[in-house]
Design an enzyme around this catalytic site. Structure first.
Site, PDB file in Angstrom:
ATOM      1  N   HIS A   1      -3.591  -4.948   0.473  1.00 53.73           N
ATOM      2  CA  HIS A   1      -3.080  -5.376   1.776  1.00 53.73           C
ATOM      3  C   HIS A   1      -3.106  -6.899   1.893  1.00 53.73           C
ATOM      4  CE1 HIS A   1      -2.596  -1.589   4.071  1.00 53.73           C
ATOM      5  NE2 HIS A   1      -3.456  -1.132   3.171  1.00 53.73           N
TER       6      HIS A   1
ATOM      7  N   CYS B   1       0.839  -1.199   0.000  1.00 52.54           N
ATOM      8  CA  CYS B   1       0.000   0.000   0.000  1.00 52.54           C
ATOM      9  C   CYS B   1       0.877   1.255   0.000  1.00 52.54           C
ATOM     10  CB  CYS B   1      -0.988  -0.035   1.159  1.00 52.54           C
ATOM     11  SG  CYS B   1      -2.370   1.135   0.932  1.00 52.54           S
TER      12      CYS B   1
ATOM     13  N   GLU C   1      -1.532  -8.764   3.874  1.00 49.93           N
ATOM     14  CA  GLU C   1      -1.492  -9.223   5.277  1.00 49.93           C
ATOM     15  C   GLU C   1      -2.877  -9.399   5.871  1.00 49.93           C
ATOM     16  OE1 GLU C   1      -2.078  -4.851   5.760  1.00 49.93           O
ATOM     17  OE2 GLU C   1      -0.995  -6.145   4.357  1.00 49.93           O
TER      18      GLU C   1
END
Length: 261
Positions: A224, A120, A226
């Site tokens: 993202h 990001c 994660e």
């Protein structure tokens, strides 16, 4: 300690540095959401945090010397002065200490050939470090806020990858991505190629151009990863690249005639 291919590589992750509340304390603090750390450890690597701090060539080189890979994480908007623009009304107040730290880390990592994953904001830092620019507020271009719904709610975006790129090799021709960004790459930085876009043409991933960086593993995504700990393909790719980078350094460090471990 003798390092082998079974030894987990060490990945450094950049962090926030801002006001944070914990219990009775409300103080300036360096922190990072645990999702990042969990993704790194689940992918088989060791996570170490890199808080913003005074920038010098000596400090940056000393930090990177202990790493096998680098992750520039998400967070506040990059200050527009770094890419030659004035702030849009919606652009965050600058975090100049973090900007300077991460730009220095990226520049030194590229010089070293250290494997690098941008996430990001990290994609925007990489692009800025290589002379690219950003769209400061996507709703001005797209007339909707689907990329950043607000209230910490991630939206799912469909992305299409560019054939024969590292991103395509890791996640295939298309994928669903968790997004939370109101900015995006505009002019692509020198030495980068676009490796994924969404259905409206917004750049969602870039990576090092193999013609200019033939031996580098440099990937940055606007989404993202994660947030999806059931899909660690990008983190696994970085971990493998970090293991190879460390292995090459170990071989180079061995005296002539010595046996490799």
């Amino acid at each position: 300690m003798i390092l082998t291919n079974a030894t987990p590589p060490v990945l450094g992750l950049s962090t926030y540095l801002q006001q944070a509340a914990s219990g009775v304390w409300n103080v300036p603090a360096s922190f990072l959401p645990a999702f990042y750390i969990n993704a790194v450890t689940m992918a088989g690597a060791i996570a170490t945090l890199l808080p913003p701090q005074p920038v010098s060539e000596v400090i940056v080189d000393r930090v990177l010397e202990g790493l096998d890979g680098l992750i520039i994480t998400g967070g506040r908007d990059v200050e527009p002065a770094n890419y030659g623009q004035t702030p849009h009304p919606t652009t965050d107040a600058p975090a100049r200490d973090r900007d300077a730290w991460e730009l220095a880390l990226v520049a030194a990592a590229l010089t070293r050939g250290l494997p690098l994953l941008g996430i990001c904001r990290g994609a925007q830092i990489l692009n800025t470090a290589l002379g690219g620019t950003l769209h400061q507020h996507l709703p001005d271009l797209l007339h909707h806020t689907r990329h950043q719904a607000g209230n910490a709610t991630f939206t799912t975006t469909s992305i299409t990858t560019t054939a024969r790129t590292k991103v395509a090799g890791m996640i295939g021709p298309s994928s669903e991505a968790q997004c939370y960004h109101h900015q995006a790459i505009a002019t692509v930085g020198k030495g980068l190629v676009v490796s994924a876009r969404d259905s409206e043409g917004v750049i969602e991933a870039v990576e090092a151009d193999p013609r200019l960086y033939p031996h580098h593993w440099v990937v940055a995504v606007q989404w993202h990863p994660e947030e999806r700990l059931d899909d660690l393909r990008l983190f696994a790719g970085l971990t493998e690249a970090a293991r190879s980078y460390r292995g090459a350094r170990v071989v180079q460090a061995q005296p002539p005639g010595s046996a490799s471990s």
